[in-house]
Design a protein around this motif. Structure first.
Motif, PDB file in Angstrom:
ATOM      1  N   LEU A 309       0.863  -1.183   0.000  1.00  0.00           N
ATOM      2  CA  LEU A 309       0.000   0.000   0.000  1.00  0.00           C
ATOM      3  C   LEU A 309       0.899   1.231   0.000  1.00  0.00           C
ATOM      4  CD1 LEU A 309      -3.064   0.623   0.085  1.00  0.00           C
ATOM      5  CD2 LEU A 309      -2.815   0.995   2.539  1.00  0.00           C
ATOM      6  N   LEU A 310       0.880   1.988  -1.095  1.00  0.00           N
ATOM      7  CA  LEU A 310       1.776   3.123  -1.260  1.00  0.00           C
ATOM      8  C   LEU A 310       1.068   4.430  -0.903  1.00  0.00           C
ATOM      9  CD1 LEU A 310       3.495   2.144  -4.640  1.00  0.00           C
ATOM     10  CD2 LEU A 310       4.055   1.441  -2.310  1.00  0.00           C
ATOM     11  N   PRO A 311       1.805   5.414  -0.398  1.00  0.00           N
ATOM     12  CA  PRO A 311       1.188   6.678   0.040  1.00  0.00           C
ATOM     13  C   PRO A 311       0.846   7.598  -1.132  1.00  0.00           C
ATOM     14  CG  PRO A 311       3.557   6.789   0.334  1.00  0.00           C
ATOM     15  CD  PRO A 311       3.256   5.377  -0.120  1.00  0.00           C
ATOM     16  N   THR A 312      -0.065   8.526  -0.866  1.00  0.00           N
ATOM     17  CA  THR A 312      -0.430   9.565  -1.832  1.00  0.00           C
ATOM     18  C   THR A 312      -0.038  10.922  -1.262  1.00  0.00           C
ATOM     19  OG1 THR A 312      -2.640   9.787  -0.881  1.00  0.00           O
ATOM     20  CG2 THR A 312      -2.378   8.225  -2.706  1.00  0.00           C
ATOM     21  N   GLU A 313      -0.150  11.954  -2.095  1.00  0.00           N
ATOM     22  CA  GLU A 313       0.202  13.309  -1.650  1.00  0.00           C
ATOM     23  C   GLU A 313      -0.718  14.317  -2.329  1.00  0.00           C
ATOM     24  OE1 GLU A 313       3.970  16.470  -1.923  1.00  0.00           O
ATOM     25  OE2 GLU A 313       4.094  14.478  -2.845  1.00  0.00           O
ATOM     26  N   LEU A 314      -1.294  15.221  -1.551  1.00  0.00           N
ATOM     27  CA  LEU A 314      -2.137  16.270  -2.125  1.00  0.00           C
ATOM     28  C   LEU A 314      -1.251  17.354  -2.727  1.00  0.00           C
ATOM     29  CD1 LEU A 314      -5.017  17.449  -2.499  1.00  0.00           C
ATOM     30  CD2 LEU A 314      -4.632  18.719  -0.370  1.00  0.00           C
ATOM     31  N   ILE A 315      -1.463  17.649  -4.008  1.00  0.00           N
ATOM     32  CA  ILE A 315      -0.730  18.704  -4.701  1.00  0.00           C
ATOM     33  C   ILE A 315      -1.701  19.861  -4.946  1.00  0.00           C
ATOM     34  CG2 ILE A 315       0.647  19.318  -6.709  1.00  0.00           C
ATOM     35  CD1 ILE A 315       1.923  17.153  -5.006  1.00  0.00           C
ATOM     36  N   VAL A 316      -1.486  20.968  -4.251  1.00  0.00           N
ATOM     37  CA  VAL A 316      -2.392  22.115  -4.364  1.00  0.00           C
ATOM     38  C   VAL A 316      -1.919  23.030  -5.486  1.00  0.00           C
ATOM     39  CG1 VAL A 316      -3.380  24.112  -3.187  1.00  0.00           C
ATOM     40  CG2 VAL A 316      -2.978  21.988  -1.920  1.00  0.00           C
ATOM     41  N   ARG A 317      -2.805  23.234  -6.459  1.00  0.00           N
ATOM     42  CA  ARG A 317      -2.515  24.139  -7.565  1.00  0.00           C
ATOM     43  C   ARG A 317      -3.628  25.192  -7.627  1.00  0.00           C
ATOM     44  NH1 ARG A 317      -1.056  19.009 -10.282  1.00  0.00           N
ATOM     45  NH2 ARG A 317       1.226  18.805 -10.217  1.00  0.00           N
ATOM     46  N   SER A 318      -3.932  25.692  -8.805  1.00  0.00           N
ATOM     47  CA  SER A 318      -4.812  26.864  -8.892  1.00  0.00           C
ATOM     48  C   SER A 318      -6.277  26.568  -9.179  1.00  0.00           C
ATOM     49  CB  SER A 318      -4.275  27.829  -9.955  1.00  0.00           C
ATOM     50  OG  SER A 318      -4.100  27.174 -11.195  1.00  0.00           O
ATOM     51  N   SER A 319      -6.686  25.290  -9.223  1.00  0.00           N
ATOM     52  CA  SER A 319      -8.092  24.988  -9.520  1.00  0.00           C
ATOM     53  C   SER A 319      -8.967  24.964  -8.273  1.00  0.00           C
ATOM     54  CB  SER A 319      -8.207  23.636 -10.239  1.00  0.00           C
ATOM     55  OG  SER A 319      -7.853  22.570  -9.377  1.00  0.00           O
ATOM     56  N   SER A 320      -8.379  25.192  -7.105  1.00  0.00           N
ATOM     57  CA  SER A 320      -9.159  25.216  -5.866  1.00  0.00           C
ATOM     58  C   SER A 320      -8.896  26.512  -5.119  1.00  0.00           C
ATOM     59  CB  SER A 320      -8.802  24.016  -4.978  1.00  0.00           C
ATOM     60  OG  SER A 320      -7.411  24.008  -4.671  1.00  0.00           O
ATOM     61  N   GLY A 321      -9.953  27.028  -4.489  1.00  0.00           N
ATOM     62  CA  GLY A 321      -9.826  28.273  -3.747  1.00  0.00           C
ATOM     63  C   GLY A 321     -10.952  28.416  -2.739  1.00  0.00           C
ATOM     64  N   PRO A 322     -10.927  29.475  -1.932  1.00  0.00           N
ATOM     65  CA  PRO A 322     -11.948  29.678  -0.901  1.00  0.00           C
ATOM     66  C   PRO A 322     -13.342  29.793  -1.502  1.00  0.00           C
ATOM     67  CG  PRO A 322     -10.077  31.148  -0.578  1.00  0.00           C
ATOM     68  CD  PRO A 322      -9.907  30.534  -1.929  1.00  0.00           C
ATOM     69  N   VAL A 323     -14.332  29.312  -0.752  1.00  0.00           N
ATOM     70  CA  VAL A 323     -15.715  29.417  -1.204  1.00  0.00           C
ATOM     71  C   VAL A 323     -16.107  30.889  -1.256  1.00  0.00           C
ATOM     72  CG1 VAL A 323     -16.662  29.200   1.137  1.00  0.00           C
ATOM     73  CG2 VAL A 323     -18.073  28.612  -0.835  1.00  0.00           C
ATOM     74  N   LYS A 324     -16.839  31.265  -2.314  1.00  0.00           N
ATOM     75  CA  LYS A 324     -17.242  32.668  -2.465  1.00  0.00           C
ATOM     76  C   LYS A 324     -18.750  32.818  -2.524  1.00  0.00           C
ATOM     77  CE  LYS A 324     -12.966  34.322  -4.583  1.00  0.00           C
ATOM     78  NZ  LYS A 324     -12.192  33.089  -4.401  1.00  0.00           N
ATOM     79  N   ARG A 325     -19.408  31.956  -3.279  1.00  0.00           N
ATOM     80  CA  ARG A 325     -20.862  32.056  -3.355  1.00  0.00           C
ATOM     81  C   ARG A 325     -21.438  30.738  -3.833  1.00  0.00           C
ATOM     82  NH1 ARG A 325     -22.628  33.275  -8.732  1.00  0.00           N
ATOM     83  NH2 ARG A 325     -20.905  33.579 -10.192  1.00  0.00           N
ATOM     84  N   MET A 326     -22.714  30.520  -3.526  1.00  0.00           N
ATOM     85  CA  MET A 326     -23.384  29.303  -3.954  1.00  0.00           C
ATOM     86  C   MET A 326     -23.810  29.431  -5.405  1.00  0.00           C
ATOM     87  SD  MET A 326     -24.340  26.305  -2.926  1.00  0.00           S
ATOM     88  CE  MET A 326     -24.416  26.464  -1.145  1.00  0.00           C
ATOM     89  N   ILE A 327     -23.541  28.359  -6.175  1.00  0.00           N
ATOM     90  CA  ILE A 327     -23.928  28.363  -7.576  1.00  0.00           C
ATOM     91  C   ILE A 327     -25.369  27.889  -7.700  1.00  0.00           C
ATOM     92  CG2 ILE A 327     -23.451  27.373  -9.846  1.00  0.00           C
ATOM     93  CD1 ILE A 327     -21.391  29.369  -8.774  1.00  0.00           C
ATOM     94  N   LYS A 328     -26.221  28.719  -8.281  1.00  0.00           N
ATOM     95  CA  LYS A 328     -27.612  28.344  -8.531  1.00  0.00           C
ATOM     96  C   LYS A 328     -27.889  28.497 -10.019  1.00  0.00           C
ATOM     97  CE  LYS A 328     -29.311  29.744  -3.974  1.00  0.00           C
ATOM     98  NZ  LYS A 328     -30.301  30.549  -3.236  1.00  0.00           N
ATOM     99  N   ARG A 329     -28.477  27.478 -10.596  1.00  0.00           N
ATOM    100  CA  ARG A 329     -28.769  27.519 -12.035  1.00  0.00           C
ATOM    101  C   ARG A 329     -30.263  27.650 -12.265  1.00  0.00           C
ATOM    102  NH1 ARG A 329     -24.648  29.217 -14.071  1.00  0.00           N
ATOM    103  NH2 ARG A 329     -25.278  28.463 -16.111  1.00  0.00           N
TER     104      ARG A 329
END
Length: 329
Positions: A309-329
């Motif tokens: 069982l090998l480990p994983t690692e979270l790589i943080v890039r630019s596709s995630s950020g703080p929540v700003k508003r709820m998306i309503k369609r």
């Protein structure tokens, strides 16, 4: 002057030894750009394969069948990396690896099997056990003595969802696939457990089936938006589905990560070059392939193989950020 080796050709060309071997043997499973790149290095170095290298390239000890659980799986970038890593190790020991189903394989020619991914209750394992054919599975197995290697899918997905929770997201969709193997269940369970640990109420509508493909991810997210399902983040169980999700969001006029954050799982090459660059869970895919091949060599030499069982690692890039508003369609 020291003799040029196949290892040096691989290093300068920036490919694996297995890839060099396939080029030298004019195999069809190498893309044209890579083939030209390797042959140019061979020409520049004046490399001439010796008898040992030719034996390494051709494989003289036997054939190992690599049997993905579907034709789609065998065409994915993930399995291409796995296959290359498996071949790299096996060729160093005189074996040749080919993509073959057990039903297609000639028992008199195939020495062993590697299964990169396995459906639950797959009957092929029992058939191989009855015939005494060595085999290794890439993917965690429960209550079986078959040797297997996998990454820690639970902790990997847990780190992805926790990352989004810490950014303030509570409406987190999970982009998954059909529950065909333990990997899918482990990542889904991590999603459920992480939400529960942070007292976030689950919504069944936020479980989206993307079929582990880019097109599937696109369709699943587009349908969720059309149904008016609200979310501010998507934790995808694969990079390919995450890319499809981002395309669907962009087509709907939504920006990543300003409107919706997206995370993936795998850290394929596309995760680094895509825009926005993808926050993802890095799994050591080549190490998984190498480990599976070494386990199989142990079995072929009558040594115990065990589990890995090998480990994983979270790589943080630019596709995630703080929540700003709820998306309503």
């Amino acid at each position: 002057m020291s003799k040029i080796t196949i290892n040096e050709v691989a290093r300068i060309a920036g490919v694996s030894i297995g890839t060099v071997s396939r080029v030298l043997n004019n195999r069809a499973d190498v893309n044209e750009q890579t083939r030209k790149q390797v042959l140019e290095v061979v020409r520049q170095l004046g490399y001439v394969p010796d008898a040992g290298a030719r034996k390494l390239a051709r494989g003289t000890r036997g054939l190992v069948a690599v049997a993905p659980f579907s034709s789609h799986a065998s065409n994915s970038p993930y399995y291409a990396i796995i296959m290359d890593a498996v071949q790299e190790v096996l060729m160093q020991h005189g074996y040749t690896a080919r993509v073959l189903e057990p039903s297609q394989a000639d028992p008199s020619k195939v020495q062993a099997f590697i299964f990169p991914g396995l459906r639950l209750h797959d009957t092929r394992l029992e058939q191989l056990k009855e015939k005494g054919i060595p085999h290794v599975v890439i993917g965690r197995l429960i209550d079986q003595d078959t040797p297997w290697v996998d990454v820690d899918n639970f902790k990997g997905m847990q780190s992805s969802v926790l990352h989004l929770v810490k950014l303030g997201h509570t409406r987190i969709a999970h982009l998954t696939g059909s529950p065909i193997g333990q990997t899918t269940f482990d990542r889904l369970e991590a999603y459920h457990q992480t939400l529960a640990d942070h007292n976030i109420e689950e919504d069944p509508d936020l479980i989206l089936d993307g079929g582990f493909s880019e097109l599937g991810g696109y369709r699943a997210v587009r349908q969720a938006l059309e149904k008016g399902i609200e979310f501010t983040a998507i934790a995808s169980a694969s990079d390919e589905m995450a890319v499809g999700a981002i395309y669907a969001l962009e087509d709907a006029g939504l920006r990543v990560p300003y409107d919706v954050s997206v995370t993936g799982f795998d850290d394929l090459e596309i995760a680094q070059v895509f825009r926005p660059a993808l926050t993802t869970v890095k799994q050591p895919i080549r190490d998984v392939g190498h480990t599976a091949a070494r386990m199989l060599l142990d079995l072929l030499e009558n040594r115990p193989a065990g589990h890995g069982l090998l480990p994983t690692e979270l790589i943080v890039r630019s596709s995630s950020g703080p929540v700003k508003r709820m998306i309503k369609r």
